[in-house]
Design a protein around this motif. Structure first.
Motif, PDB file in Angstrom:
ATOM      1  N   UNK A   1      41.946  -8.311  75.621  1.00  0.00           N
ATOM      2  CA  UNK A   1      41.486  -9.795  75.532  1.00  0.00           C
ATOM      3  C   UNK A   1      42.883 -10.323  76.371  1.00  0.00           C
ATOM      4  N   UNK A   2      42.720 -11.557  76.952  1.00  0.00           N
ATOM      5  CA  UNK A   2      43.620 -12.341  77.321  1.00  0.00           C
ATOM      6  C   UNK A   2      44.461 -13.298  76.266  1.00  0.00           C
ATOM      7  N   UNK A   3      45.511 -13.121  75.939  1.00  0.00           N
ATOM      8  CA  UNK A   3      46.098 -13.464  74.695  1.00  0.00           C
ATOM      9  C   UNK A   3      47.148 -14.653  75.168  1.00  0.00           C
ATOM     10  N   UNK A   4      46.939 -15.673  74.437  1.00  0.00           N
ATOM     11  CA  UNK A   4      48.137 -16.847  74.990  1.00  0.00           C
ATOM     12  C   UNK A   4      49.016 -16.587  73.951  1.00  0.00           C
ATOM     13  N   UNK A   5      50.296 -16.009  74.269  1.00  0.00           N
ATOM     14  CA  UNK A   5      51.300 -15.462  73.447  1.00  0.00           C
ATOM     15  C   UNK A   5      52.223 -16.558  73.212  1.00  0.00           C
ATOM     16  N   UNK A   6      52.394 -17.652  74.043  1.00  0.00           N
ATOM     17  CA  UNK A   6      53.224 -18.713  73.660  1.00  0.00           C
ATOM     18  C   UNK A   6      52.433 -19.739  74.705  1.00  0.00           C
ATOM     19  N   UNK A  55      27.429 -26.862  89.067  1.00  0.00           N
ATOM     20  CA  UNK A  55      28.571 -26.986  88.086  1.00  0.00           C
ATOM     21  C   UNK A  55      29.654 -25.770  88.042  1.00  0.00           C
ATOM     22  N   UNK A  56      28.896 -24.558  88.156  1.00  0.00           N
ATOM     23  CA  UNK A  56      30.091 -23.369  87.984  1.00  0.00           C
ATOM     24  C   UNK A  56      30.530 -23.093  89.157  1.00  0.00           C
ATOM     25  N   UNK A  57      31.488 -23.820  89.463  1.00  0.00           N
ATOM     26  CA  UNK A  57      32.440 -23.474  90.728  1.00  0.00           C
ATOM     27  C   UNK A  57      33.403 -22.278  90.780  1.00  0.00           C
ATOM     28  N   UNK A  58      33.737 -21.898  89.665  1.00  0.00           N
ATOM     29  CA  UNK A  58      34.783 -20.832  89.798  1.00  0.00           C
ATOM     30  C   UNK A  58      34.427 -19.702  88.572  1.00  0.00           C
ATOM     31  N   UNK A  59      34.468 -18.341  89.002  1.00  0.00           N
ATOM     32  CA  UNK A  59      34.373 -17.417  87.836  1.00  0.00           C
ATOM     33  C   UNK A  59      35.758 -16.497  88.138  1.00  0.00           C
ATOM     34  N   UNK A  60      36.343 -16.142  87.025  1.00  0.00           N
ATOM     35  CA  UNK A  60      37.699 -15.380  87.130  1.00  0.00           C
ATOM     36  C   UNK A  60      37.386 -14.201  86.047  1.00  0.00           C
ATOM     37  N   UNK A  61      38.104 -13.029  86.593  1.00  0.00           N
ATOM     38  CA  UNK A  61      37.979 -11.698  85.892  1.00  0.00           C
ATOM     39  C   UNK A  61      38.971 -12.078  84.658  1.00  0.00           C
ATOM     40  N   UNK A  62      38.895 -11.371  83.583  1.00  0.00           N
ATOM     41  CA  UNK A  62      39.765 -11.363  82.393  1.00  0.00           C
ATOM     42  C   UNK A  62      41.001 -11.442  82.823  1.00  0.00           C
ATOM     43  N   UNK A  63      41.581 -10.421  83.547  1.00  0.00           N
ATOM     44  CA  UNK A  63      42.853 -10.303  83.932  1.00  0.00           C
ATOM     45  C   UNK A  63      43.458 -11.301  84.641  1.00  0.00           C
ATOM     46  N   UNK A  64      42.499 -12.304  85.144  1.00  0.00           N
ATOM     47  CA  UNK A  64      43.057 -13.572  85.916  1.00  0.00           C
ATOM     48  C   UNK A  64      42.771 -14.744  85.042  1.00  0.00           C
ATOM     49  N   UNK A  65      42.676 -14.751  83.785  1.00  0.00           N
ATOM     50  CA  UNK A  65      42.564 -15.907  82.836  1.00  0.00           C
ATOM     51  C   UNK A  65      43.761 -16.974  83.077  1.00  0.00           C
ATOM     52  N   UNK A  80      40.832 -27.342  94.952  1.00  0.00           N
ATOM     53  CA  UNK A  80      40.100 -26.287  94.059  1.00  0.00           C
ATOM     54  C   UNK A  80      38.817 -26.848  93.984  1.00  0.00           C
ATOM     55  N   UNK A  81      38.398 -28.012  93.943  1.00  0.00           N
ATOM     56  CA  UNK A  81      36.780 -28.271  93.700  1.00  0.00           C
ATOM     57  C   UNK A  81      36.177 -27.917  92.579  1.00  0.00           C
ATOM     58  N   UNK A  82      37.188 -27.551  91.487  1.00  0.00           N
ATOM     59  CA  UNK A  82      36.979 -26.831  90.039  1.00  0.00           C
ATOM     60  C   UNK A  82      35.954 -28.159  89.305  1.00  0.00           C
ATOM     61  N   UNK A  83      34.851 -27.815  88.951  1.00  0.00           N
ATOM     62  CA  UNK A  83      33.990 -28.470  88.009  1.00  0.00           C
ATOM     63  C   UNK A  83      33.876 -27.731  86.856  1.00  0.00           C
ATOM     64  N   UNK A  84      33.265 -26.494  86.750  1.00  0.00           N
ATOM     65  CA  UNK A  84      33.349 -25.409  85.381  1.00  0.00           C
ATOM     66  C   UNK A  84      33.613 -24.321  85.855  1.00  0.00           C
ATOM     67  N   UNK A  85      34.682 -23.889  85.084  1.00  0.00           N
ATOM     68  CA  UNK A  85      35.431 -22.501  85.382  1.00  0.00           C
ATOM     69  C   UNK A  85      34.949 -21.606  84.108  1.00  0.00           C
ATOM     70  N   UNK A  86      34.808 -20.380  84.388  1.00  0.00           N
ATOM     71  CA  UNK A  86      34.370 -19.371  83.428  1.00  0.00           C
ATOM     72  C   UNK A  86      35.211 -17.949  83.740  1.00  0.00           C
ATOM     73  N   UNK A  87      35.227 -17.530  82.382  1.00  0.00           N
ATOM     74  CA  UNK A  87      36.053 -15.789  82.640  1.00  0.00           C
ATOM     75  C   UNK A  87      34.908 -15.055  82.039  1.00  0.00           C
ATOM     76  N   UNK A  88      34.973 -13.648  83.158  1.00  0.00           N
ATOM     77  CA  UNK A  88      34.007 -12.821  82.727  1.00  0.00           C
ATOM     78  C   UNK A  88      35.018 -11.505  82.713  1.00  0.00           C
TER      79      UNK A  88
END
Length: 364
Positions: free
Chosen positions: A10-15, A331-341, A355-363
């Motif tokens: 998992x990608x953890x927000x540690x701080x 709408x789905x403009x960006x898809x990132x790997x888990x390690x790139x969260x 970036x033209x980001x509209x909706x971003x998802x992590x896979x």
């Protein structure tokens, strides 16, 4: 990082502002809970708020992400009967898991539950740690709200059930938009675009979407989804433009989805016509200086705050996604790997012409 058997990465927000990959044991599943294998999780403005602002309602470390789509990996017998799903089924899960006992739940406002929890907002120190969608697996609490979704829906589109469901509730159920009405949507982010879809489905006569110059890519998507007029507020006065369009009547409904924009609420009051409704959906995180309060009673406006959605909006949102009637892939403009969260959070935060980001998802 290398995967270990019986564990989830998992990608953890540690701080605040810092993300690291970590491994967690996959939990044992009893008769009332389940484990979800994540296919994709959408990134929401709330994730950014938690990540950078660290409000009192969250504790670090935590796994962010509350717009997941995936498969049932393991499920207990009672949970399977209660949710109507089996192992292998494609599902989406609402961010809240309500207690179903408090006053708000009893009055069908479970999305505002006083005692339940929220995915993407529970610390990893709380067992079994997997409480967010930016992970390979997410634990499903017995009180989770689970919905089946078609196998034909691309994984990147599944998370859009949340902004579209929000649009349905905010525009149709709370805003009361009628056939032929004029609606102004302030803010062309994912939730504002969900409002455009909901307005078109409700039979709106004219849909106007406002944004700034940096929102040009999002305003273009708004047109593709059915907006009749888009207004760059940096280049023209939105009130004058809407007055011109409506012959001076202004809007029947204004939906303010401009998170972090303190001047937008005052503009919403000016955009609304006599007897109109203003729905406030975006958090300001600070005051609203340009508010002529007298406008509310002089125009006899109805002002409603909204926070989230319920099953009455989620089910039709899923049906809309499954129907394929709208070009949701735009709408789905960006898809990132888990390690790139961390990069995904940065791209969504910047969401400018670079970036033209509209909706971003992590896979995973």
């Amino acid at each position: 990082m290398p995967r270990s058997a019986g564990k989830a990465v998992a990608a953890v927000a540690v701080t605040p502002g810092r993300t690291e990959l970590d491994e967690f044991d996959l939990p044992d599943i009893g008769p009332d809970d389940a484990l979800m294998m994540i296919e994709a999780t959408g990134l929401c403005g709330t994730d950014l708020y938690f990540y950078h602002q660290a409000p009192d309602m969250v504790r670090f470390p935590l796994i962010l992400g509350h717009e997941p789509v995936g498969r049932v990996a393991r499920i207990g017998d009672r949970a399977s009967r209660r949710w109507g799903v089996r192992e292998g089924d494609r599902i989406v899960v609402e961010e809240v898991f309500p207690c179903s006992r408090c006053r708000r739940c009893r009055y069908l406002n479970y999305h505002l539950c006083e005692n339940g929890g929220r995915y993407g907002a529970v610390a990893t120190t709380v067992e079994p740690a997997l409480w967010g969608g930016f992970s390979e697996y997410m634990y499903l609490h017995p009180d989770s709200l689970v919905y089946r979704v078609s196998d034909d829906v691309p994984a990147d589109l599944g998370p859009l059930f949340i902004p579209i469901a929000n649009g349905i509730r905010w525009v149709q159920q709370v805003g009361g938009l009628g056939i032929g009405d004029t609606v102004v949507v302030q803010g062309p982010g994912p939730h504002g675009l969900g409002c455009v879809i909901a307005a078109r489905e409700a039979g709106a006569g004219t849909i106007v979407v406002t944004g700034t110059a940096r929102d040009a890519p999002r305003l273009a998507v708004a047109r593709e989804l059915g907006a009749d007029v888009v207004v760059d507020v940096d280049a023209e006065d939105p009130v004058a433009r809407v007055a011109e369009i409506t012959g001076g009547r202004l809007a029947d409904l204004v939906v303010d989805v401009t998170a972090g924009a303190p001047d937008a609420f005052g503009a919403a009051l000016r955009l609304a016509g006599f007897g109109g409704t203003v729905v406030v959906a975006g958090a300001r995180h600070r005051g609203c200086p340009d508010v002529a309060v007298d406008t509310i009673f002089l125009k006899e406006l109805t002002v409603r705050g909204v926070y989230g959605r319920d099953s009455r909006a989620v089910r039709p949102a899923i049906a809309l996604i499954e129907s394929g009637r709208y070009p949701l892939h735009r709408l789905v403009t960006h898809s990132f790997a888990l390690e790139d969260t961390a990069a995904a959070l940065d791209a969504f935060a910047r969401s400018d012409p670079r970036t033209d980001a509209v909706h971003v998802c992590v896979r995973p």
